[in-house]
Design a protein around this motif. Structure first.
Motif, PDB file in Angstrom:
ATOM      1  N   THR A 120       0.829  -1.212   0.000  1.00  0.00           N
ATOM      2  CA  THR A 120       0.000   0.000   0.000  1.00  0.00           C
ATOM      3  C   THR A 120       0.860   1.257   0.000  1.00  0.00           C
ATOM      4  OG1 THR A 120      -1.719  -1.190   1.226  1.00  0.00           O
ATOM      5  CG2 THR A 120      -1.836   1.219   1.209  1.00  0.00           C
ATOM      6  N   ARG A 124       1.126   3.982  -3.042  1.00  0.00           N
ATOM      7  CA  ARG A 124       0.840   5.392  -2.789  1.00  0.00           C
ATOM      8  C   ARG A 124       1.968   6.280  -3.306  1.00  0.00           C
ATOM      9  NH1 ARG A 124      -0.355   4.760   2.103  1.00  0.00           N
ATOM     10  NH2 ARG A 124       1.678   5.237   3.029  1.00  0.00           N
ATOM     11  N   GLU A 226      -1.076   1.465  -8.100  1.00  0.00           N
ATOM     12  CA  GLU A 226      -2.042   0.525  -7.539  1.00  0.00           C
ATOM     13  C   GLU A 226      -1.353  -0.787  -7.176  1.00  0.00           C
ATOM     14  OE1 GLU A 226      -5.785   2.039 -10.365  1.00  0.00           O
ATOM     15  OE2 GLU A 226      -4.842   0.070 -10.666  1.00  0.00           O
ATOM     16  N   ASN A 238      -6.072  -3.145  -8.463  1.00  0.00           N
ATOM     17  CA  ASN A 238      -6.442  -2.011  -7.610  1.00  0.00           C
ATOM     18  C   ASN A 238      -7.051  -2.445  -6.276  1.00  0.00           C
ATOM     19  OD1 ASN A 238      -6.683   0.642  -6.834  1.00  0.00           O
ATOM     20  ND2 ASN A 238      -8.576   0.996  -7.946  1.00  0.00           N
ATOM     21  N   ASN A 240      -6.957  -2.183  -2.105  1.00  0.00           N
ATOM     22  CA  ASN A 240      -6.462  -1.393  -0.983  1.00  0.00           C
ATOM     23  C   ASN A 240      -5.862  -2.338   0.061  1.00  0.00           C
ATOM     24  OD1 ASN A 240      -8.585  -2.442   0.647  1.00  0.00           O
ATOM     25  ND2 ASN A 240      -9.956  -0.806  -0.048  1.00  0.00           N
ATOM     26  N   GLU A 241      -5.366  -1.783   1.149  1.00  0.00           N
ATOM     27  CA  GLU A 241      -4.651  -2.592   2.137  1.00  0.00           C
ATOM     28  C   GLU A 241      -5.539  -3.686   2.728  1.00  0.00           C
ATOM     29  OE1 GLU A 241      -2.122  -2.033   6.321  1.00  0.00           O
ATOM     30  OE2 GLU A 241      -2.590  -0.299   5.052  1.00  0.00           O
ATOM     31  N   GLN A 242      -6.763  -3.348   3.077  1.00  0.00           N
ATOM     32  CA  GLN A 242      -7.652  -4.330   3.681  1.00  0.00           C
ATOM     33  C   GLN A 242      -8.047  -5.419   2.689  1.00  0.00           C
ATOM     34  OE1 GLN A 242      -8.234  -4.409   6.884  1.00  0.00           O
ATOM     35  NE2 GLN A 242      -9.441  -6.279   6.680  1.00  0.00           N
ATOM     36  N   GLU A 243      -8.319  -5.037   1.464  1.00  0.00           N
ATOM     37  CA  GLU A 243      -8.670  -6.018   0.437  1.00  0.00           C
ATOM     38  C   GLU A 243      -7.504  -6.951   0.146  1.00  0.00           C
ATOM     39  OE1 GLU A 243     -11.895  -3.359  -2.149  1.00  0.00           O
ATOM     40  OE2 GLU A 243      -9.754  -3.316  -2.640  1.00  0.00           O
TER      41      GLU A 243
END
Length: 280
Positions: A120, A124, A226, A238, A240-243
Motif C-alpha cells: 500500500t 501510494r 495501484e 487495484n 487497498n490494504e484491507q482487500e
C-alpha cells in the motif's frame, strides 16, 4: 442383454474398477489443468487433424491422407514440442507436496499484514514492486538468480528493497517459509500472445511465474499507483490494504496448519469441485 450383463459382472474385478477410477481421475486432472489455456486450443487443433485423417481414409482422399499420415508418424515429437511448457507444469503439479508448510498460521498472518502494509505504501508513492509468495511449487531456480537474504518479512525492509535507490529494486522478492529468501530475482515472462498491451515487463513477469507455478504475486504498478494480486495467470487489480489482506489470507488458507490430513483431503476435493462449477 441379461447374458451380457452377467458376463460383464462375472469378469469384472474390484481391481479393474480401481484401475478405471485412477485413469479417469488422471484424465480429469489433466483436463482441469489445460482448460482455458493454449494447450486446449492446440489439443482441439490436433483433434480436428485426427478427424481429417479419418475422413480422408474413409472417402479415399489419397493426397490428403498421405500428407496427414506423415504428420501423425511424428506425433510424439510434435506433442513434446507443442506442449513442452504444459508438460513441465503438469509434472511440477504432480511433484508438489500439499500437506507440509514451513510457517505457522500466526506467522503467515503477520507476514500478510506486513506485505499489505508495504504494498500500500509503495503504491501510494508510485514505486514498482514484485513480491512473490512461494506455495507448494518450489522456486529455488528463481531464488538463485537473486541476492540471498533469509530475513523476516517486515514492511520497512520490503519498502527499502524496492526504493529507487536500491541496487536490487528492479527484481522480485521471493518469500518462502514465511521469510524473505532473496531479492532482485529474475522471473520468467509470460508467453501469452493475448496479454493486454498496457502491461509492462513487471506485469508480464508476474503473469509468467503464476502461469507455471502456484505462487502468489503481489504486484505494485508504478504507472497506475495501484497494488494488484496475481494468481494462476490472472490479475486482480487495484486492491487497498484491507482487500489485499483478505485476499492473501483466503488464498493462503491460514487455518490449514490446524486441519487434519483427512479434512485437508476433503477440502481439496471440495475446492476442485467448486472450480469445475465456476467454469461451467
Amino acid at each position: 442383454m441379461l447374458d451380457i450383463f452377467y458376463n460383464l459382472q462375472s469378469s469384472l474385478r474390484l481391481i479393474d474398477l480401481l484401475d478405471v477410477g485412477i485413469v479417469a481421475f488422471i484424465v480429469y486432472r489433466v483436463l482441469l489443468l489445460i482448460k482455458g489455456t493454449r494447450a486446449m486450443q492446440m489439443l482441439t487443433g490436433l483433434g480436428i487433424l485426427g478427424i481429417g485423417f479419418y475422413v480422408s481414409s474413409t472417402f479415399e482422399l489419397f493426397t490428403t491422407h498421405w500428407l496427414l499420415s506423415y504428420f501423425f508418424d511424428y506425433l510424439i515429437l510434435i506433442v513434446i514440442v507443442l506442449f513442452q511448457d504444459d508438460l513441465r507444469r503438469a509434472l511440477t503439479h504432480v511433484g508438489k507436496n500439499p500437506f507440509f508448510a514451513g510457517a505457522s498460521a500466526e506467522e503467515e498472518r503477520e507476514m500478510v499484514d506486513e506485505i499489505a502494509r508495504a504494498a500500500t505504501r509503495l503504491a501510494r508513492e508510485r514505486t514498482g514492486a514484485l513480491i512473490v509468495l512461494e506455495r507448494e511449487t518450489g522456486l529455488k531456480n528463481f531464488i538463485d538468480t537473486g541476492s540471498k537474504l533469509d530475513a523476516r518479512v517486515k514492511s520497512e525492509l520490503l519498502y527499502s528493497i524496492f526504493a529507487p535507490t536500491s541496487p536490487i529494486h528492479d527484481g522480485a522478492v521471493i518469500i518462502t517459509g514465511g521469510r524473505i529468501a532473496a531479492a532482485g530475482c529474475f522471473l520468467p515472462l509470460s508467453k501469452d500472445p493475448n496479454i493486454d498491451k498496457r502491461y509492462g515487463t513487471r506485469h508480464r513477469a508476474a503473469l509468467g511465474l503464476t502461469e507455471d507455478s502456484d505462487a502468489i504475486v503481489v504486484l505494485v504498478s508504478e504507472e497506475a499507483g495501484e497494488a494488484h494480486l496475481v494468481k494462476n495467470g490472472k490479475i486482480t487489480t487495484n486492491l487497498n490494504e484491507q482487500e489485499l489482506k483478505q485476499s492473501l489470507a483466503a488464498l493462503l488458507d491460514l487455518t490449514k496448519h490446524q486441519v487434519s490430513l483427512p479434512r485437508r483431503m476433503k477440502g481439496w476435493l471440495a475446492e476442485t469441485g467448486s472450480q469445475v462449477k465456476s467454469r461451467d
